[in-house]
Structure formats: C-alpha cells, structure tokens
Design a protein around this motif. Sequence first.
Motif, PDB file in Angstrom:
ATOM      1  N   UNK A  66      -3.826  12.140 -11.145  1.00 17.94           N
ATOM      2  CA  UNK A  66      -4.446  11.091 -10.341  1.00 17.94           C
ATOM      3  C   UNK A  66      -5.938  11.098 -10.641  1.00 17.94           C
ATOM      4  N   UNK A  67      -6.474   9.916 -10.962  1.00 19.61           N
ATOM      5  CA  UNK A  67      -7.872   9.802 -11.345  1.00 19.61           C
ATOM      6  C   UNK A  67      -8.724   9.314 -10.173  1.00 19.61           C
ATOM      7  N   UNK A  68     -10.020   9.318 -10.383  1.00 18.95           N
ATOM      8  CA  UNK A  68     -10.960   8.840  -9.363  1.00 18.95           C
ATOM      9  C   UNK A  68     -10.722   7.352  -9.092  1.00 18.95           C
ATOM     10  N   UNK A  69     -10.396   6.588 -10.125  1.00 17.79           N
ATOM     11  CA  UNK A  69     -10.143   5.158  -9.909  1.00 17.79           C
ATOM     12  C   UNK A  69      -8.896   4.943  -9.049  1.00 17.79           C
ATOM     13  N   UNK A  70      -7.928   5.855  -9.130  1.00 17.67           N
ATOM     14  CA  UNK A  70      -6.748   5.759  -8.260  1.00 17.67           C
ATOM     15  C   UNK A  70      -7.148   5.971  -6.800  1.00 17.67           C
ATOM     16  N   UNK A  71      -7.995   6.967  -6.560  1.00 14.53           N
ATOM     17  CA  UNK A  71      -8.479   7.193  -5.189  1.00 14.53           C
ATOM     18  C   UNK A  71      -9.287   5.997  -4.689  1.00 14.53           C
ATOM     19  N   UNK A  72     -10.116   5.437  -5.557  1.00  9.60           N
ATOM     20  CA  UNK A  72     -10.913   4.275  -5.181  1.00  9.60           C
ATOM     21  C   UNK A  72     -10.008   3.092  -4.849  1.00  9.60           C
ATOM     22  N   UNK A  73      -8.974   2.885  -5.659  1.00  8.21           N
ATOM     23  CA  UNK A  73      -8.041   1.796  -5.412  1.00  8.21           C
ATOM     24  C   UNK A  73      -7.349   1.976  -4.067  1.00  8.21           C
ATOM     25  N   UNK A  74      -6.890   3.179  -3.769  1.00  9.81           N
ATOM     26  CA  UNK A  74      -6.214   3.437  -2.491  1.00  9.81           C
ATOM     27  C   UNK A  74      -7.172   3.246  -1.318  1.00  9.81           C
ATOM     28  N   UNK A  75      -8.408   3.687  -1.487  1.00 10.47           N
ATOM     29  CA  UNK A  75      -9.413   3.508  -0.437  1.00 10.47           C
ATOM     30  C   UNK A  75      -9.662   2.023  -0.179  1.00 10.47           C
ATOM     31  N   UNK A  76      -9.816   1.243  -1.243  1.00  8.15           N
ATOM     32  CA  UNK A  76     -10.027  -0.197  -1.081  1.00  8.15           C
ATOM     33  C   UNK A  76      -8.812  -0.876  -0.449  1.00  8.15           C
ATOM     34  N   UNK A  77      -7.614  -0.470  -0.843  1.00  3.57           N
ATOM     35  CA  UNK A  77      -6.393  -1.031  -0.249  1.00  3.57           C
ATOM     36  C   UNK A  77      -6.325  -0.757   1.245  1.00  3.57           C
ATOM     37  N   UNK A  78      -6.560   0.499   1.624  1.00  2.00           N
ATOM     38  CA  UNK A  78      -6.487   0.868   3.040  1.00  2.00           C
ATOM     39  C   UNK A  78      -7.595   0.175   3.830  1.00  2.00           C
ATOM     40  N   UNK A  79      -8.778   0.046   3.258  1.00  4.31           N
ATOM     41  CA  UNK A  79      -9.872  -0.673   3.908  1.00  4.31           C
ATOM     42  C   UNK A  79      -9.513  -2.141   4.086  1.00  4.31           C
ATOM     43  N   UNK A  80      -8.961  -2.747   3.053  1.00  2.72           N
ATOM     44  CA  UNK A  80      -8.538  -4.147   3.143  1.00  2.72           C
ATOM     45  C   UNK A  80      -7.452  -4.344   4.184  1.00  2.72           C
ATOM     46  N   UNK A  81      -6.495  -3.413   4.241  1.00  2.00           N
ATOM     47  CA  UNK A  81      -5.441  -3.480   5.250  1.00  2.00           C
ATOM     48  C   UNK A  81      -6.034  -3.416   6.645  1.00  2.00           C
ATOM     49  N   UNK A  82      -6.951  -2.493   6.815  1.00  2.00           N
ATOM     50  CA  UNK A  82      -7.584  -2.337   8.126  1.00  2.00           C
ATOM     51  C   UNK A  82      -8.329  -3.609   8.539  1.00  2.00           C
ATOM     52  N   UNK A  83      -9.082  -4.174   7.614  1.00  2.00           N
ATOM     53  CA  UNK A  83      -9.816  -5.402   7.925  1.00  2.00           C
ATOM     54  C   UNK A  83      -8.865  -6.564   8.246  1.00  2.00           C
ATOM     55  N   UNK A 116       0.831  -1.201   0.000  1.00  4.75           N
ATOM     56  CA  UNK A 116       0.000   0.000   0.000  1.00  4.75           C
ATOM     57  C   UNK A 116       0.868   1.255   0.000  1.00  4.75           C
ATOM     58  N   UNK A 117       1.920   1.265   0.809  1.00  5.63           N
ATOM     59  CA  UNK A 117       2.839   2.407   0.829  1.00  5.63           C
ATOM     60  C   UNK A 117       3.518   2.613  -0.514  1.00  5.63           C
ATOM     61  N   UNK A 118       3.900   1.515  -1.165  1.00  6.93           N
ATOM     62  CA  UNK A 118       4.530   1.633  -2.478  1.00  6.93           C
ATOM     63  C   UNK A 118       3.569   2.206  -3.511  1.00  6.93           C
ATOM     64  N   UNK A 119       2.331   1.761  -3.482  1.00 10.15           N
ATOM     65  CA  UNK A 119       1.347   2.241  -4.459  1.00 10.15           C
ATOM     66  C   UNK A 119       1.039   3.721  -4.233  1.00 10.15           C
ATOM     67  N   UNK A 120       0.841   4.105  -2.979  1.00  5.71           N
ATOM     68  CA  UNK A 120       0.524   5.501  -2.693  1.00  5.71           C
ATOM     69  C   UNK A 120       1.713   6.399  -3.046  1.00  5.71           C
ATOM     70  N   UNK A 121       2.936   5.969  -2.717  1.00  2.00           N
ATOM     71  CA  UNK A 121       4.119   6.757  -3.084  1.00  2.00           C
ATOM     72  C   UNK A 121       4.277   6.798  -4.602  1.00  2.00           C
ATOM     73  N   UNK A 122       3.990   5.697  -5.288  1.00  2.00           N
ATOM     74  CA  UNK A 122       4.059   5.673  -6.748  1.00  2.00           C
ATOM     75  C   UNK A 122       3.080   6.655  -7.373  1.00  2.00           C
ATOM     76  N   UNK A 123       1.868   6.744  -6.816  1.00  2.00           N
ATOM     77  CA  UNK A 123       0.890   7.718  -7.312  1.00  2.00           C
ATOM     78  C   UNK A 123       1.370   9.147  -7.081  1.00  2.00           C
ATOM     79  N   UNK A 124       1.980   9.373  -5.938  1.00  2.63           N
ATOM     80  CA  UNK A 124       2.510  10.701  -5.628  1.00  2.63           C
ATOM     81  C   UNK A 124       3.640  11.073  -6.587  1.00  2.63           C
ATOM     82  N   UNK A 125       4.523  10.116  -6.883  1.00  3.46           N
ATOM     83  CA  UNK A 125       5.614  10.357  -7.832  1.00  3.46           C
ATOM     84  C   UNK A 125       5.044  10.657  -9.214  1.00  3.46           C
ATOM     85  N   UNK A 126       4.028   9.885  -9.639  1.00  3.41           N
ATOM     86  CA  UNK A 126       3.392  10.139 -10.934  1.00  3.41           C
ATOM     87  C   UNK A 126       2.750  11.522 -10.981  1.00  3.41           C
TER      88      UNK A 126
END
Length: 158
Positions: A136-153, A114-124
């Motif tokens: 950064x698109x809406x699907x990128x935000x959705x992907x990050x939200x789902x990743x963080x939700x999955x991590x939390x669960x 998750x950290x790699x993906x979020x940092x990769x989006x920031x670099x892009x």
Amino acid sequence: MKNKYILSFLALASGVLLSMMIMANSYLARFTTPLTASWLTHGIGTLFSLVIYFFYLQKRKQQVRKQQVQPQVIKKGKMIWYLGGIPGGFTVLLAAITVNSPLSLAGSIILMITGQIIFGLLVDAMGWFGVIKRKITVSDFLMCTLLITGCSLLIIGK
C-alpha cells in the motif's frame, strides 16, 4: 489502448446499473420489507440466469451435433464458487435498508464504493484469494482519506 476505454466505459455503465438496481430495490423495500425485496430480486435474477443457462445448453448441443466443437467433460466447481451470491444478497438487503434512511441513495452508494476500495486495498496488501501481494502506497492512503472526507461531507451536508 482501445480496450482500456471499452473497459472503463463498461465499469462506468456497471456503476450506473448498480445505482439503478439499488434504487429499485429500496423502492420495493419501502412497500414491503428489505428482506422481501432481496428475496424477490434474487429470485427474479435466478430465474433469468436459468433461462440464459438453458439457452446456452441448447446452443452448445447444436454446436456438438454440427461437430463445430468437441464435447467436453464438465468439471465440477469448488463449492466456494457457489457462495458468491451470499455477499450479493446482503448487499441488496443492507442497501435497501440504508437507502430508505437519512443516508439516501448517494450516501449509500459512496459508502459502498469506499468499503469496496478499502477492502480491495486490504486484499492486495495481504495477498488474500490468490492475489499477488502489493504494498500500500502513500497515494492509496491519500485516496482513502479523500474518499472518507468526501463521504463525510456528502452525508453531513444533507
């Protein structure tokens, strides 16, 4: 088309190897310290890299002698290119600490990814390191939200 499947398989294989490496390092850190485990891992990796490099030099000398390739002037690399091992060392050190905590292997790996993906989006988005800027698109935000939700669960559910 075939290249895409090969690259996907290689990425999947590297993820498996990453998990195995982190598991082995954390097991070593359990008997020593995370810093010792990191030093041992990078020391062995350095020795292995030197062996591969010396084999490469030997092969290159043979090719030059046989006139298969032209001798080239070796270009000096920029000093920053040699600093890539520093984040790797911290990754091994921090992974050895977190895997032996309540996060365990699965929680540590998913948070690293998750950290790699979020940092990769920031670099892009910022165009750092010579990368072409990308919005950064809406699907990128959705992907990050789902990743963080999955991590939390995953972490809370243990």
